[in-house]
Design a protein around this motif. Structure first.
Motif, PDB file in Angstrom:
ATOM      1  N   ALA A  45      -5.985   4.954  -1.278  1.00 35.03           N
ATOM      2  CA  ALA A  45      -4.676   4.355  -1.547  1.00 35.03           C
ATOM      3  C   ALA A  45      -4.718   3.553  -2.849  1.00 35.03           C
ATOM      4  O   ALA A  45      -5.577   2.684  -3.022  1.00 35.03           O
ATOM      5  CB  ALA A  45      -4.258   3.451  -0.392  1.00 35.03           C
ATOM      6  N   ARG A  46      -3.801   3.852  -3.738  1.00 30.04           N
ATOM      7  CA  ARG A  46      -3.673   3.099  -4.990  1.00 30.04           C
ATOM      8  C   ARG A  46      -2.193   2.835  -5.240  1.00 30.04           C
ATOM      9  O   ARG A  46      -1.415   3.763  -5.485  1.00 30.04           O
ATOM     10  CB  ARG A  46      -4.292   3.872  -6.158  1.00 30.04           C
ATOM     11  CG  ARG A  46      -4.124   3.168  -7.513  1.00 30.04           C
ATOM     12  CD  ARG A  46      -4.898   3.900  -8.602  1.00 30.04           C
ATOM     13  NE  ARG A  46      -4.546   3.428  -9.932  1.00 30.04           N
ATOM     14  CZ  ARG A  46      -5.030   2.329 -10.508  1.00 30.04           C
ATOM     15  NH1 ARG A  46      -5.908   1.586  -9.847  1.00 30.04           N
ATOM     16  NH2 ARG A  46      -4.663   1.989 -11.732  1.00 30.04           N
ATOM     17  N   ASN A  47      -1.803   1.572  -5.131  1.00 26.47           N
ATOM     18  CA  ASN A  47      -0.411   1.162  -5.325  1.00 26.47           C
ATOM     19  C   ASN A  47       0.552   1.969  -4.446  1.00 26.47           C
ATOM     20  O   ASN A  47       1.480   2.618  -4.931  1.00 26.47           O
ATOM     21  CB  ASN A  47      -0.025   1.294  -6.803  1.00 26.47           C
ATOM     22  CG  ASN A  47      -0.800   0.338  -7.692  1.00 26.47           C
ATOM     23  OD1 ASN A  47      -1.239  -0.724  -7.244  1.00 26.47           O
ATOM     24  ND2 ASN A  47      -0.991   0.703  -8.946  1.00 26.47           N
ATOM     25  N   GLU A  48       0.316   1.911  -3.152  1.00 19.98           N
ATOM     26  CA  GLU A  48       1.103   2.682  -2.182  1.00 19.98           C
ATOM     27  C   GLU A  48       1.853   1.765  -1.216  1.00 19.98           C
ATOM     28  O   GLU A  48       2.019   2.101  -0.045  1.00 19.98           O
ATOM     29  CB  GLU A  48       0.188   3.630  -1.402  1.00 19.98           C
ATOM     30  CG  GLU A  48      -0.461   4.712  -2.226  1.00 19.98           C
ATOM     31  CD  GLU A  48       0.499   5.823  -2.616  1.00 19.98           C
ATOM     32  OE1 GLU A  48       1.688   5.749  -2.229  1.00 19.98           O
ATOM     33  OE2 GLU A  48       0.063   6.772  -3.295  1.00 19.98           O
ATOM     34  N   GLU A  49       2.318   0.617  -1.680  1.00 23.07           N
ATOM     35  CA  GLU A  49       2.984  -0.321  -0.784  1.00 23.07           C
ATOM     36  C   GLU A  49       4.257   0.266  -0.162  1.00 23.07           C
ATOM     37  O   GLU A  49       4.659  -0.145   0.931  1.00 23.07           O
ATOM     38  CB  GLU A  49       3.329  -1.620  -1.535  1.00 23.07           C
ATOM     39  CG  GLU A  49       4.327  -1.465  -2.668  1.00 23.07           C
ATOM     40  CD  GLU A  49       4.670  -2.785  -3.358  1.00 23.07           C
ATOM     41  OE1 GLU A  49       4.020  -3.798  -3.019  1.00 23.07           O
ATOM     42  OE2 GLU A  49       5.568  -2.791  -4.225  1.00 23.07           O
ATOM     43  N   GLU A  50       4.873   1.225  -0.831  1.00 23.73           N
ATOM     44  CA  GLU A  50       6.115   1.805  -0.306  1.00 23.73           C
ATOM     45  C   GLU A  50       5.860   2.796   0.822  1.00 23.73           C
ATOM     46  O   GLU A  50       6.765   3.070   1.616  1.00 23.73           O
ATOM     47  CB  GLU A  50       6.885   2.501  -1.439  1.00 23.73           C
ATOM     48  CG  GLU A  50       7.411   1.568  -2.516  1.00 23.73           C
ATOM     49  CD  GLU A  50       8.221   2.314  -3.552  1.00 23.73           C
ATOM     50  OE1 GLU A  50       8.610   3.471  -3.281  1.00 23.73           O
ATOM     51  OE2 GLU A  50       8.448   1.754  -4.636  1.00 23.73           O
ATOM     52  N   HIS A  51       4.632   3.319   0.906  1.00 24.40           N
ATOM     53  CA  HIS A  51       4.389   4.422   1.835  1.00 24.40           C
ATOM     54  C   HIS A  51       3.293   4.177   2.860  1.00 24.40           C
ATOM     55  O   HIS A  51       3.262   4.855   3.882  1.00 24.40           O
ATOM     56  CB  HIS A  51       4.017   5.689   1.036  1.00 24.40           C
ATOM     57  CG  HIS A  51       4.946   5.994  -0.083  1.00 24.40           C
ATOM     58  ND1 HIS A  51       4.525   6.160  -1.383  1.00 24.40           N
ATOM     59  CD2 HIS A  51       6.293   6.161  -0.100  1.00 24.40           C
ATOM     60  CE1 HIS A  51       5.560   6.414  -2.160  1.00 24.40           C
ATOM     61  NE2 HIS A  51       6.644   6.420  -1.414  1.00 24.40           N
ATOM     62  N   ILE A  52       2.380   3.250   2.615  1.00 26.83           N
ATOM     63  CA  ILE A  52       1.178   3.147   3.425  1.00 26.83           C
ATOM     64  C   ILE A  52       1.473   2.828   4.883  1.00 26.83           C
ATOM     65  O   ILE A  52       0.804   3.360   5.789  1.00 26.83           O
ATOM     66  CB  ILE A  52       0.197   2.109   2.820  1.00 26.83           C
ATOM     67  CG1 ILE A  52      -1.153   2.163   3.552  1.00 26.83           C
ATOM     68  CG2 ILE A  52       0.786   0.712   2.836  1.00 26.83           C
ATOM     69  CD1 ILE A  52      -1.861   3.490   3.461  1.00 26.83           C
ATOM     70  N   ILE A  53       2.451   2.013   5.177  1.00 29.74           N
ATOM     71  CA  ILE A  53       2.746   1.681   6.569  1.00 29.74           C
ATOM     72  C   ILE A  53       3.311   2.895   7.313  1.00 29.74           C
ATOM     73  O   ILE A  53       2.944   3.157   8.458  1.00 29.74           O
ATOM     74  CB  ILE A  53       3.714   0.484   6.665  1.00 29.74           C
ATOM     75  CG1 ILE A  53       3.050  -0.775   6.105  1.00 29.74           C
ATOM     76  CG2 ILE A  53       4.133   0.248   8.105  1.00 29.74           C
ATOM     77  CD1 ILE A  53       1.754  -1.156   6.810  1.00 29.74           C
ATOM     78  N   ALA A  54       4.178   3.652   6.662  1.00 26.71           N
ATOM     79  CA  ALA A  54       4.700   4.876   7.288  1.00 26.71           C
ATOM     80  C   ALA A  54       3.561   5.844   7.572  1.00 26.71           C
ATOM     81  O   ALA A  54       3.540   6.522   8.612  1.00 26.71           O
ATOM     82  CB  ALA A  54       5.751   5.529   6.392  1.00 26.71           C
TER      83      ALA A  54
END
Length: 363
Positions: A45-54
């Motif tokens: 993961a690199r700069n995935e704050e928009e998607h990592i929780i999903a």
């Protein structure tokens, strides 16, 4: 002139054959699991704050015993809230762990470096690899394991994109079309390729090649790993079923799409020769067809184009239907324009001496 008509004859015969094989496809039945082994899911993961929780919530919905599951997220020096989000999530999900990746192993870069370090931390003999912007289906782990044998080194699922809006729908169809072409070949018990967002690699096969740090670096690290595992004598399996269909975020704009596809084209040089030949023939249709009108009538020129559209649309429709989805035929017609433009542009970009930008880095 002779070459042009010869090529078109080969093209239509080849894709008629592929369509016939796809239409009459009878995949081998995979036996049910007799037990549930421990598995490790590795996520770079690199700069995935928009998607990592999903991504993590989709994994939490897996119909697989959580006590047999470990999820290792490698934070590749993110500058956003990716690390904080994963650390917060793991508080209520003890099978999830976050690991800061702050240095490169010798011989690795980017995603390959993250996965290499996560593999050292994994405690199981089965590595499931996906991306931080991917949502896997509930039976992903179980279904992939069903296709694993004692001789298999890599199992590959299928991926498409979220398809809201015309641009995203065209990307989704493009993914399924190309994966369908690969699956027809894979069904003949021939190795094709893999995808780093939906794959299973055994620890045995991974360690046999020495891991990512011991194989030649490539910006398509998954294809390079696949090539090295094959060279060690392991078999591979490609699974085209809705139970292993992962959903990815689409490229947000045309520039990002071209960067993505240009990276994939770089990786295509590692494909088996018959897959490379298949994609070369497919990509060469337009460069051969476009000047055809100078040698024949416009009517014949248009009929050749129409034949290609019909043949391709039937194939894509079968790909979509096979995973239980429907598609409007109007999208199939627009897909032809999309493929025409992207193919011509990518053929030009491929030979330009520009570096490829991926996850904020140049390669």
């Amino acid at each position: 002139m002779v070459f042009t008509f010869g090529f078109l004859a080969v093209y239509f015969l080849l894709f008629l054959g592929l369509l016939w094989l796809w239409w009459h496809r009878k995949p081998k039945a995979a036996p049910p699991l007799s037990h549930f082994p421990k598995v490790s899911i590795l996520i770079a993961a690199r700069n995935e704050e928009e998607h990592i929780i999903a991504c993590l919530e989709a994994i939490d919905r897996l119909r697989y015993p959580k006590d047999k599951l470990e999820v290792l997220v490698g934070d590749d020096r993110s500058t956003d809230k990716t690390r904080q989000l994963v650390l917060g999530y793991q508080q209520s999900h003890p099978y999830v762990s976050c690991h800061g990746i702050i240095h490169d192993l010798q011989g690795t870069k980017g995603k390959a470096n993250v996965l290499a370090q996560l593999a050292h931390l994994a405690t199981s003999d089965l590595y499931f690899i996906t991306d931080a912007d991917i949502e896997v289906p509930p039976r992903w782990v179980e279904s992939m394991l069903r296709h694993l044998t004692s001789e298999t080194g890599i199992v590959t699922g299928i991926t498409t994109t979220k398809s809201k809006g015309l641009f995203n729908r065209l990307q989704a169809l493009d993914w399924l079309f190309n994966l369908g072409l690969m699956q027809v070949v894979a069904d003949r018990n021939l190795p094709v390729s893999t995808m780093g967002n939906n794959m299973l690699v055994t620890r045995e096969a991974y360690e046999a090649v020495g891991g990512f740090e011991s194989i030649p670096f490539s910006i398509t690290e998954d294809v390079q790993l696949f090539k090295q595992v094959l060279a060690k004598g392991y078999k591979t399996a490609n699974v085209y079923e809705p139970e292993v269909l992962a959903i990815s975020q689409p490229a947000p704009n045309v520039l990002s799409l071209l960067q993505q596809r240009r990276r994939w084209m770089r990786g295509s040089v590692h494909l088996p020769w018959y897959m490379l030949l298949l994609f070369v023939i497919h990509s060469s249709f337009y460069p051969v067809w476009l000047p055809l009108f100078t040698h024949t009538s416009l009517g014949v020129w248009f009929l050749v184009f129409l034949g290609k559209v019909v043949l391709q649309s039937l194939f894509v429709d079968r790909c979509v239907t096979y995973i239980g989805r429907n598609i409007k035929w109007t999208y199939l017609l627009v897909l032809e324009i999309y493929l025409l433009l992207s193919t011509v542009v990518l053929l030009v970009l491929f030979f330009l001496p520009f570096k490829i930008r991926w996850k904020g880095r140049l390669y």
